[in-house]
Scaffold this active site. Structure first.
Site, PDB file in Angstrom:
ATOM      1  N   HIS A 166       1.162  -1.412  -0.267  1.00 10.51           N
ATOM      2  CA  HIS A 166       0.040   0.351  -0.104  1.00 10.51           C
ATOM      3  C   HIS A 166       1.273   1.175   0.329  1.00 10.51           C
ATOM      4  CE1 HIS A 166      -2.591   2.751   1.036  1.00 10.51           C
ATOM      5  NE2 HIS A 166      -2.894   3.426   1.861  1.00 10.51           N
ATOM      6  N   ASN A 206       5.606  10.836  -9.574  1.00 13.08           N
ATOM      7  CA  ASN A 206       5.527  11.607  -8.890  1.00 13.08           C
ATOM      8  C   ASN A 206       5.667  10.489  -7.164  1.00 13.08           C
ATOM      9  OD1 ASN A 206       5.099  13.772 -10.957  1.00 13.08           O
ATOM     10  ND2 ASN A 206       2.674  12.898 -10.479  1.00 13.08           N
ATOM     11  N   HIS A 219       4.118   3.678  -6.954  1.00 11.16           N
ATOM     12  CA  HIS A 219       3.730   3.913  -8.734  1.00 11.16           C
ATOM     13  C   HIS A 219       4.276   4.667  -9.633  1.00 11.16           C
ATOM     14  CE1 HIS A 219       0.768   7.137  -7.614  1.00 11.16           C
ATOM     15  NE2 HIS A 219       0.168   6.799  -8.312  1.00 11.16           N
ATOM     16  N   GLN A 221       3.501   6.788 -13.595  1.00  8.82           N
ATOM     17  CA  GLN A 221       3.451   6.969 -14.174  1.00  8.82           C
ATOM     18  C   GLN A 221       3.805   6.853 -16.528  1.00  8.82           C
ATOM     19  OE1 GLN A 221      -0.463   9.510 -14.178  1.00  8.82           O
ATOM     20  NE2 GLN A 221       0.802  10.102 -11.781  1.00  8.82           N
TER      21      GLN A 221
END
Length: 394
Positions: A166, A206, A219, A221
């Site tokens: 998470h 980010n 994560h 992108q």
């Protein structure tokens, strides 16, 4: 959670021992799993059994005639999830109580963004992507100035999940996992570059609420643009005004300076001569490489631990994790590939333990920067932080 398995799973062996398993989500968006070498996961993946509504219409772009920049207007992005708890994490593997975006447990997962700034339409119908009306008609069309010009924001936006955990970031991953992510970014760069109408592919991470991150899940992108981005266009202009080997000249200049932070056989990290941000460091390959897809296995193998060392040094500068943007600048798909070199630009607005640099009047309105930290001071501080992290691990 649906326990049936997808018959459409397409498996490919990639470099570094990574295995790629491609399928689709319930609404037709692409989903690709990238398994670590020696993964404990089995070869099968659960079907996405959700009932999802239709995908949003592709956004539009409007031309700023004063600058020549194309501005995407994507109202569908207004309702994105904001900092959910672990039980509602949309990037975690699906559970009976959390109908997330990824049906199965995974090592690394990449999928099309549900609220994209670009796409799903392309300039030509491809796979599940429709052909756009009012599509861009090449770079000459996009370069033309005129009042009231609009085009459909064709392209693709993808989410890259570094881990099923998470919380965390790229820097909290193992060397093996980092290598898997690098393989995934290279594979997606190659695939997205082949889509109709794509002019540039941009992987990035980010990190931190100060940057505007809306999900704590580790994560990144990938944006596949229908135009050459303004930053890259300025870079190509500088190359035209100086020399085709400008990037090699920059690398030679920086390697001879006191701004080098890390150096390996294939990569050098340095604080650039004219750094804008309080913390800014570039990571550049020693040979000309246009994008991650063109890197060799040896370059990717070295990049994984070197990049982790850099990021962990960034976090060691203060007692709390540092917000940053890690931007992989890649050459455009159709121009400048012999001159624009792949490089990472990592920037942070953090100028102290409890201070941030905000872009106010001069920088935000006039694009006229003033730096508060000299690049040489920034490099020295980062080298010291990296040395502390290496001392702890020895």
């Amino acid at each position: 959670m649906n326990t049936h398995y997808s018959p459409e799973l397409r498996t490919t062996e990639l470099g570094g021992g990574v295995v790629k398993r491609a399928t689709t989500l319930a609404d037709g968006r692409d989903l690709i799993y990238y398994d670590d070498p020696g993964t404990a996961l089995g070869p099968e993946r659960s079907v996405d059994a959700r009932t999802l509504g239709p995908r949003p219409d592709t956004a539009s772009m409007r031309l700023d005639v004063l600058t020549g920049d194309w501005i995407t207007v994507a109202a569908n992005r207004q309702n994105r999830v904001m900092m959910p708890g672990a039980d509602a994490d949309p990037l975690a593997p699906q559970t009976p109580g959390n109908p997330s975006e990824v049906p199965s447990n995974y090592d690394v997962a990449v999928f099309e963004n549900r609220s994209p700034a670009f796409g799903p339409a392309l300039t030509e119908a491809t796979g599940g992507a429709p052909a756009a009306s009012n599509r861009p008609r090449g770079l000459d069309d996009l370069d033309a100035l005129g009042l009231g010009r609009t085009r459909t924001a064709v392209g693709r936006c993808e989410v890259v999940c570094f881990s099923p955990d998470h919380s965390g970031s790229f820097g909290t991953q193992s060397v093996t996992r980092a290598r898997t992510v690098i393989e995934a970014l290279a594979d997606r760069t190659a695939a997205l570059s082949q889509l109709p109408g794509i002019q540039q592919v941009f992987p990035f991470e980010n990190r931190g609420e100060a940057i505007g991150v809306t999900l704590p899940h580790p994560h990144g992108q990938i944006y596949a643009y229908p135009y050459v981005t303004p930053r890259t266009a300025r870079t190509l202009e500088s190359i035209d005004r100086t020399a085709p080997d400008l990037f090699q000249r920059i690398l030679d200049h920086e390697q001879a300076s006191e701004r080098v932070v890390l150096r390996g056989e294939h990569w050098t990290a340095f604080v650039p001569f004219a750094a804008r941000w309080p913390l800014e460091v570039h990571l550049m390959p020693h040979r000309h490489v246009p994008d991650l897809a063109e890197t060799t296995a040896a370059e990717r193998d070295e990049l994984a631990p070197l990049y982790l060392t850099l990021l962990r040094g960034v976090d060691a500068m203060y007692d709390t994790p540092t917000p940053y943007i890690a931007a992989w600048h890649q050459a455009p798909v159709n121009i400048g590939r012999d001159t624009a070199r792949l490089h990472l630009q990592l920037t942070s607005p953090r100028r102290g333990a409890d201070k941030l640099k905000f872009l106010a009047g001069s920088e935000a309105a006039m694009w006229a920067w003033a730096a508060e930290v000299t690049p040489e001071q920034g490099a020295e501080r980062l080298r010291e932080a990296i040395a502390r992290t290496e001392a702890v691990t020895q």
